[in-house]
Structures are given as structure tokens and as C-alpha cells.
Design a protein around this motif. Structure first.
Motif, short mmCIF file in Angstrom:
data_model
loop_
_atom_site.label_atom_id
_atom_site.label_comp_id
_atom_site.label_asym_id
_atom_site.label_seq_id
_atom_site.Cartn_x
_atom_site.Cartn_y
_atom_site.Cartn_z
N GLU A 1 72.76 -78.93 -1.56
CA GLU A 1 73.67 -78.05 -0.82
C GLU A 1 74.42 -77.21 -1.84
O GLU A 1 74.29 -77.45 -3.05
CB GLU A 1 74.64 -78.88 0.03
N GLU B 1 63.87 -85.57 2.67
CA GLU B 1 63.96 -86.08 4.04
C GLU B 1 62.56 -86.23 4.59
O GLU B 1 61.59 -85.70 4.05
CB GLU B 1 64.75 -85.10 4.90
N GLU C 1 82.05 -69.64 1.60
CA GLU C 1 83.16 -70.52 1.24
C GLU C 1 84.39 -69.62 1.08
O GLU C 1 84.32 -68.59 0.40
CB GLU C 1 82.91 -71.27 -0.08
N ARG D 1 80.60 -85.03 9.99
CA ARG D 1 79.48 -84.44 9.28
C ARG D 1 79.14 -85.29 8.06
O ARG D 1 79.94 -86.08 7.61
CB ARG D 1 79.79 -82.99 8.96
N TYR E 1 84.93 -83.56 3.58
CA TYR E 1 85.63 -82.85 4.64
C TYR E 1 87.02 -83.41 4.94
O TYR E 1 87.25 -84.62 4.90
CB TYR E 1 84.81 -82.85 5.93
#
Ligand code: HAM
Length: 461
Positions: free
Chosen positions: A117, A150, A166, A293, A298
């Protein structure tokens, strides 16, 4: 670690650590029957052929236009970073850090990871280049491929593309609203309609800890009935249980206390202000008390946009506030918020909504020749036209005139000129409109201007 990941790590390790001759030996020793082997893109990755690549490019250029209108500027960070940049920010208990990172050692023995990410890299760059001395909030956007080990399925890949923003420096709820409105407006600008916006809150240091304790107390007596993953989650980070898809777990979790009912006054008020901002922008949303999430960084606002048409991988994009992350990395305390969206999933949603992206690239003009000997002159004219700004094409396969005309049609060329001995002698050529068949004679040095004029004429004339 899955054996494939070990294999990948070993392979990279070997490449970096072998001398050239040893490397060749390694390749030879591991060489299968080369004559027969058919190479394919690695599992979970894709070749984006021109049509798909053009669609991704369209998403990018549309994002650049809208994100810049909202005051965001592009940032480009490396594809790989120090491994602990991710493990510290995303969280040791997250699926990404536990199972999904592409980690390898370089020649000097540094542990590096292909970015799963881009928030952590942007934060690293913000601190490293002292962007905190710039006008706040510092508003940045990015596009790039991300890597997660994944299990591949529709909408879930091992290399995938993200677009994200951002906004660093403001603690105010209106910047949360801006980021959320930007995400929704961007998706709507692509003509996507079937979107559901979920809004939640993760609380802050003051209210999350007591809530986590309460949740653990509530769930621990029922832990035996829950799946092994949830039992692990209860130990490491109980909030993650809300991510579980297991039916039994979901029934148990449905009865559990929700974070939105356990926020401190400041966090509750922040959430209300964010909602007001979104309502003011005319955007519908669902307050989602179970929206946790998959990242530890967060705080307060979290959000996700989902497409009900996409099945299991329905999240097109999501994000949230991360008020502690910059200080945790040794930067000045700086509240921040952002989102990322998955570009492949956006394309899938567009397909599901049957939205056609009108991005076919076709030439303005095709230059055909009667005689093979005229090709060099055709090429000279073609180059002039391109330099003048026209998209122009010719044939490089020695096709007959008839086949060149068919090719021009296949390529979707709007106009065609046919260069033959007569045209080259007289210096005049007929520009043929492929749709109407209409022709207009012009001198060779006026082709470009004439085509520009013809293109600006209303259609049908
Ligand atoms: P994320 O929810 O992990 O958030 O990823 C954002 C989006 O990337 C997802 O909603 C999804 O569309 C797409 N995506 C994630 N994993 C895959 C995959 N394996 N295959 C295809 N698409 C995928 C983040 O990455 C955060 N950094 C967002 C953020 C920015 N939070 C604050 N600032």
C-alpha cells in the motif's frame, strides 16, 4: 509463510547474491526443458494489453484532472521500502503483515518489501523531506502498483493498481469530508452510479482502548465457537473480528458492542461533523458501526465505497484518518487522512454497470500509396503530418492499395489520402472522408490544415 513466497524470496536472494557466472549456473541448473516451457505472467498478475492499459490510463488521467482540481499534487515513491516501514504502520496483527507481504533480502542483507500500500511510503517521504514545513494541509495523490500475496480471484490480485490521496496536517472534520467527497465524485465522474458509501469511526486512544477491552470481555467466553482466525484476532486485535465472513462468527459478532456506541465525546462529535459535511455535498451514505479496516494506523473516521454488483470483492476504495502515524515514525505530530481505490475493481464495476469507456485510439488520417516506389515520399508526408499534430498512419507491410483501404477502415481512420504518380506530379491530393465517402482536393502542403478544418466541421456536412 507460503512455499511460493519462500521460493520467490529465495529466487530474489539468489539473484542478488550470485556472481554473474554463478547466476548463469543457477539458471542452467534450474532450467526446465526450455524448448517446451511456456512462460506465463506470474499467478495473480496480469499483462495489461493496449485496450486494458488505455482504460487504466483513462482512470489515471481522469483522476489527475479531478484530484488536482481539489488541490492535490502528485507524489511518486519507490516500489519497495524497508520491511519494517510496513510492519510497524499496518500492524503485526493485520493479514497483510502476517501473510501477504512480498519480502526479500537485498545484496547487503537489508529486508525490503514490495509496497502492499502507499500510505506508509507517503508518510515516510513526508517526514524525510520535511514536507511539514509546507502549507498545510499538504495534499498529495499517487498512482502505482501494489503487491499482496493474496489468493487470486475476480477483483483480487497479487499485483494491482491503486490511485490514492493523502491530506496531511489538518485535524478538522471538513478535510475528512473533502477526501470522502473527492472519492465519490471521482467515481461518479466515470459514470458509476451503483455505489454505497459506508462511514464509520475507529475512535481515538481515549475511547478505543476501553472499547477493545469491553469487546474482548464480551467475546472471550464465546471464543470456542468462533473460527480459528477470530480466536487469533481476539488475542491480537479484537476489532478485526468484524472483518470475519464466517456465519457463526457473524451471528456472535452481531450481538457484540459497537464502537460507534462507545466513542468519547470528541470522536462522536467529529463523526457528526464529518456526516454534516457529506450531507452538505449531497452525498448519501450508510453509517456502519462494523467498518473496521485492515490497518492498525486508523483513528476516528473510516470509510469505504462498495459496488453491490461486484460480489465478494466489492470495495472499490476506502481509507481513513491516521492521526498518530506520522509521530510514531518520528515526525512532528500531524493528523492526516486519505484513501486508495483499486483501479482494476473500478474497471470491473464499470463493466458490471455496462459503462463503455470511449477511449478507442484511431488515426485522423491514413496515407495510402498506389505504387510501392511512392512509400518513401508517403513516409515523408506522414512524418510532417504527425509533427504537425495529426494522428497519421501508413502501411509497412507492402499491402495492395485495396488492402491498405481495408486497413484504414479497420483502424477507424477518419480520412484517407491516396498518393499515386498523378498526385505526386500535380502536388494535389483528394482527402476522402471514410464515413461519408466525400472527397476534397487540396494541395499536398495543405493536408494538415484541411484535415483540422474538416474535423472541426459539424458531423454530417
Ligand atoms: P485498502 O482498503 O487496503 O486501503 O486498499 C484500497 C483499495 O485497493 C481496495 O478498496 C481495493 O479496491 C483495492 N485492493 C486492495 N487489495 C487488492 C487486491 N489484492 N487486488 C485488487 N485490488 C485490491 C489501503 O491500501 C490504504 N492505504 C488506503 C488509505 C489511504 N488509507 C489512508 N490513506
Amino acid at each position: 509463510m507460503h512455499w511460493n513466497q519462500i521460493n520467490f524470496n529465495n529466487f530474489i536472494f539468489t539473484i542478488y547474491n550470485c556472481e554473474r557466472s554463478e547466476f548463469n549456473k543457477y539458471i542452467m541448473a534450474n532450467k526446465p526443458d526450455n524448448k517446451r516451457k511456456k512462460y506465463r505472467a506470474p499467478r495473480g498478475t496480469s499483462d495489461y494489453l493496449p485496450k486494458r492499459a488505455a482504460q487504466l490510463h483513462y482512470l489515471d488521467s481522469q483522476a489527475a484532472e479531478i484530484f488536482e482540481r481539489y488541490g492535490y499534487r502528485r507524489i511518486i515513491t519507490p516500489t519497495f521500502e524497508d520491511t519494517d516501514l510496513f510492519s510497524r504502520s499496518i500492524g503485526e496483527s493485520s493479514d497483510i503483515v502476517r501473510k501477504e507481504m512480498y519480502t526479500f533480502n537485498d545484496k547487503a542483507g537489508r529486508s525490503l518489501t514490495l509496497r502492499p500500500e502507499a500510505t506508509a511510503p507517503v508518510v515516510r517521504a513526508y517526514i524525510e523531506h520535511k514536507l511539514h514545513s509546507e502549507i498545510k494541509p499538504v495534499k498529495l495523490y499517487y498512482i502505482g502498483s501494489m503487491f499482496r500475496y493474496e489468493r487470486p480471484q475476480a477483483g483480487r490480485y497479487r499485483e494491482f493498481w491503486q490511485l490514492g490521496v493523502e491530506a496531511l496536517g489538518s485535524p478538522k472534520p471538513l478535510i475528512d469530508a473533502e477526501v470522502i467527497v473527492l472519492l465519490v465524485d471521482y467515481l461518479k465522474s466515470l459514470a458509476l452510479n451503483d455505489l454505497v458509501l459506508h462511514i464509520g469511526s475507529m475512535g481515538d486512544d481515549k475511547c478505543r482502548l476501553p472499547y477493545t477491552k469491553k469487546l474482548r470481555q464480551e467475546l472471550e467466553p464465546k471464543a470456542e465457537a468462533m473460527c480459528p482466525d477470530c480466536q487469533q484476532r481476539l488475542k491480537l486485535n479484537p476489532l478485526r473480528v468484524f472483518d470475519c465472513k464466517n456465519k457463526v462468527c457473524r451471528a456472535i459478532i452481531a450481538e457484540a458492542p459497537k464502537i460507534t456506541d462507545n466513542l468519547c465525546d470528541e470522536c462522536a462529535n467529529h463523526l457528526v461533523q464529518v456526516e454534516k459535511g457529506i450531507i452538505g455535498a449531497g452525498i448519501k451514505y450508510q453509517l456502519d458501526p462494523t467498518l473496521v479496516r485492515g490497518f492498525d494506523y486508523y483513528t476516528r473516521t473510516t470509510f469505504e465505497v462498495r459496488s453491490p454488483l461486484l460480489g465478494a470483492q466489492s470495495a472499490l476504495g476506502g481509507g481513513g484518518r491516521y492521526d498518530n502515524l506520522i509521530a510514531e515514525y518520528g515526525g512532528p505530530a500531524t493528523p492526516a487522512i486519505g484513501f486508495a481505490l483499486g483501479m482494476e475493481r473500478v474497471l470491473l464495476a464499470l463493466e458490471a454497470e455496462q459503462v463503455k469507456l470511449d477511449i478507442e485510439i484511431s488515426p485522423d488520417l491514413f496515407v495510402a500509396v498506389v505504387d510501392n516506389t511512392d512509400r518513401p515520399e508517403a513516409f515523408r508526408i506522414l512524418t510532417d503530418l504527425r509533427r504537425y499534430g495529426l494522428a497519421a498512419e501508413m502501411d509497412y507491410m507492402a499491402r495492395s492499395l485495396r488492402s491498405q483501404m481495408k486497413l484504414a477502415d479497420k483502424l477507424g481512420s477518419e480520412f484517407v489520402i491516396i498518393l499515386g504518380p498523378d498526385e505526386l506530379k500535380s502536388g494535389r491530393v483528394a482527402i476522402k472522408n471514410m464515413a461519408t465517402g466525400a472527397e476534397r482536393k487540396v494541395s499536398l502542403d495543405q493536408i494538415a490544415d484541411s484535415i483540422k478544418n474538416l474535423k472541426s466541421e459539424p458531423k454530417g456536412e
